[in-house]
Scaffold this active site. Structure first.
Site, mmCIF file in Angstrom:
data_model
loop_
_atom_site.group_PDB
_atom_site.id
_atom_site.type_symbol
_atom_site.label_atom_id
_atom_site.label_comp_id
_atom_site.label_asym_id
_atom_site.label_seq_id
_atom_site.Cartn_x
_atom_site.Cartn_y
_atom_site.Cartn_z
ATOM 1 N N LYS A 54 -3.392 1.455 -4.833
ATOM 2 C CA LYS A 54 -2.067 1.446 -4.199
ATOM 3 C C LYS A 54 -1.159 0.470 -4.941
ATOM 4 C CE LYS A 54 -0.054 0.890 0.459
ATOM 5 N NZ LYS A 54 -0.359 0.570 1.873
ATOM 6 N N SER A 129 1.201 3.967 5.169
ATOM 7 C CA SER A 129 1.927 3.837 3.930
ATOM 8 C C SER A 129 1.124 4.151 2.676
ATOM 9 C CB SER A 129 2.494 2.427 3.831
ATOM 10 O OG SER A 129 1.457 1.475 3.751
ATOM 11 N N SER A 153 -2.305 1.807 7.761
ATOM 12 C CA SER A 153 -1.902 2.443 6.502
ATOM 13 C C SER A 153 -3.010 2.965 5.615
ATOM 14 C CB SER A 153 -1.034 1.486 5.692
ATOM 15 O OG SER A 153 0.272 1.519 6.199
HETATM 16 N N1 GLN Z 1 3.042 2.290 10.034
HETATM 17 C C1 GLN Z 1 2.886 0.868 10.183
HETATM 18 C C2 GLN Z 1 4.155 0.167 9.775
HETATM 19 O O1 GLN Z 1 5.069 0.833 9.443
HETATM 20 C C3 GLN Z 1 1.687 0.378 9.435
HETATM 21 C C4 GLN Z 1 1.911 0.085 8.019
HETATM 22 C C5 GLN Z 1 0.741 -0.491 7.308
HETATM 23 O O2 GLN Z 1 -0.391 -0.489 7.810
HETATM 24 N N2 GLN Z 1 1.011 -1.057 6.152
HETATM 25 O O3 GLN Z 1 4.241 -1.017 9.784
#
Ligand code: GLN
Length: 464
Positions: A54, A129, A153
């Site tokens: 990532k 994400s 994410s």
């Molecule tokens: N969807 C969550 C957010 O927008 C989780 C994001 C993540 O785990 N990086 O913060």
């Protein structure tokens, strides 16, 4: 092909195949922000096995952008600890994957560069994400990948793309080199095509690191008990899952089938109440933006990253941050700065910390008498790109994943069937440091899931 399968093939061939697949299908899937031109191959037991990282995890000499304009040209001078460990074992990094900017989002639509497509349906989001990491694995471009999980994410995109995503206990994997979003919640985790592969990567990336003082020195064996059965185990099913209005009916059906499968595996299942669960999203969306507003203060146009000149120092700060950060990142910085301000600290940030404690107590108490808690990973399957617009709708989707981060416990998402022809994920959460047990439970489900072929997950036939 899993990591374990690929050990039987010529490693040069594996890299060539991976790069060929990236060349042919990634122009459509768009999982990668950067593809490595000359792949480095180190010796080691997993020499030449192609893996993707990532783009918020630093790679020495290789662009790491966080999918943000502010870091668009940032080339880190060092490898994240997890990356260095993978290289030491021979894994070949073939590229850096797309994500929501600074990992804030659930769809990759918030990437400053482009949206990744779901290999099961190119009109749908891959989740986020870590959407690029999940799509790259599901479409067979790489054997495995790393993502990061602050509120879901790793697990949510794994569930949207029909692959395995594991968030370890907080403190097991070093965050050194993971570009910080919310430091008390962030954790790196593997995205793979089998539960065994997730355990195998954990064996490599977990461990004490002098560069991250929150890592623990406990030695954990992720693989050796993974094939043992789960007869006599007890699973808790939170009643709150059913009370959630947005729960898709086909996701609910798959979840019921998963409960039946648990019973087939010899486990018993009991419904429980976790009343504090309904406050998890609100708590998360106070704590995560607060920590983010402080972590992202470093992008000031002076030390590194983008710099947009304007008269005066303050002018340069403001212009750089205005142009460098996307809308969602700016929204979170404003939210976080507000809840941390002297006037509102008690009412929001401090209160959220108290609710986090209550949620931890409730969940830990349940895990004292149960082996695991089961929920769907996401209340809905992957949705069409561009179909959701307001931030609150996105935030509410995180209902089942944020508790594990707030409590610091391990949680995995494994594919368990389909809803509206898109993959559905089953989430298994366990006690802190019970990561091997969570993986073992997941492996048992994987073996007899009616949706798998001979214990192997199905992957999409990508039609471009
Ligand atoms: N969807 C969550 C957010 O927008 C989780 C994001 C993540 O785990 N990086 O913060």
């Amino acid at each position: 092909m899993t990591i374990e399968d690929s050990l039987n093939f010529s490693r040069e061939e594996l890299i060539e195949q991976s790069l060929e697949k990236i060349r042919s299908i990634d122009p459509v899937i768009k999982s990668f922000i950067t593809v490595v031109e000359k792949v480095e191959v180190n010796d080691g037991p997993y020499r030449g096995i192609p893996i993707a990282i990532k783009d918020n995890i630093t790679t020495k000499g290789l662009k790491t952008t966080c999918a943000s304009k502010i870091l668009e040209n940032y080339i880190p001078p060092y490898d994240a600890t997890c990356v260095r460990r993978l290289r030491d074992y021979g894994f070949a990094i073939v590229g850096k994957t797309n994500m929501d900017e600074f990992a804030m989002g659930s769809s990759t639509e918030r990437s400053a560069f482009f949206t990744t497509r779901n290999p099961w349906d190119l009109d749908c989001v891959p989740g986020g994400s870590s959407g690029g990491s999940a799509a790259a694995v599901a479409s067979g471009q790489v054997i495995a990948s790393l993502g990061s999980d602050t509120g879901g994410s790793v697990r949510q995109p794994a569930s949207f793309c029909g692959v395995v995503g594991f968030k370890p206990t907080y403190g097991l994997v070093s965050r050194y080199g993971l570009i910080a979003f919310a430091s008390s919640l962030d954790q790196v985790g593997p995205i793979t095509k089998s539960v065994r592969d997730a355990a195998l990567i954990m064996e490599i990336i977990a461990g004490k690191d002098p560069f991250d003082s929150t890592t623990v020195s406990r030695k954990i064996d992720f693989l050796s008990q993974i094939e043992e059965d789960i007869h006599g185990m007890k699973f808790a099913i939170p009643k709150e899952v059913y009370e959630y209005e947005q729960l898709d009916s086909e996701v609910a059906e798959r979840f019921e089938e998963a409960i039946k499968t648990a019973e087939k595996l010899g486990a018993t299942v009991e419904r429980v109440n976790i009343p504090s669960m309904k406050y998890a999203v609100a708590t998360y969306y106070v704590i995560a933006p607060a920590e983010a507003s402080s972590n992202l203060a470093r992008y000031d146009g002076v030390k590194y990253g983008l710099r947009v000149e304007e008269t005066g120092l303050k002018g340069t700060y403001m212009k750089t941050r205005n142009i460098g950060f996307g809308e969602e990142v700016r929204r979170r910085i404003v939210l976080g700065t507000f809840t941390l301000s002297a006037a509102y600290y008690e009412a929001y940030f401090n209160k959220a910390l108290k609710v986090r404690r209550i949620l931890s107590n409730d969940i830990n108490q349940i895990l004292d008498s149960f082996d695991a808690i089961l929920t769907p990973t996401s209340p809905i399957p992957a949705f069409k790109i561009g179909s959701v617009s307001d931030p609150l709708t996105y935030y509410l989707m995180d209902i089942f994943t944020v508790p594990a981060n707030l409590v610091g416990i391990p949680a995995i998402s494994i594919p368990f069937g389909f809803a509206h022809d898109m993959p559905v994920g089953l989430q298994i959460m366990g006690k802190r440091f019970d990561d091997p047990k969570v993986l073992r439970i997941a492996r048992n489900f994987e073996k007899i899931s009616p949706y798998n072929d001979n214990g192997r997950i199905r992957l999409p036939a990508v039609r471009i």
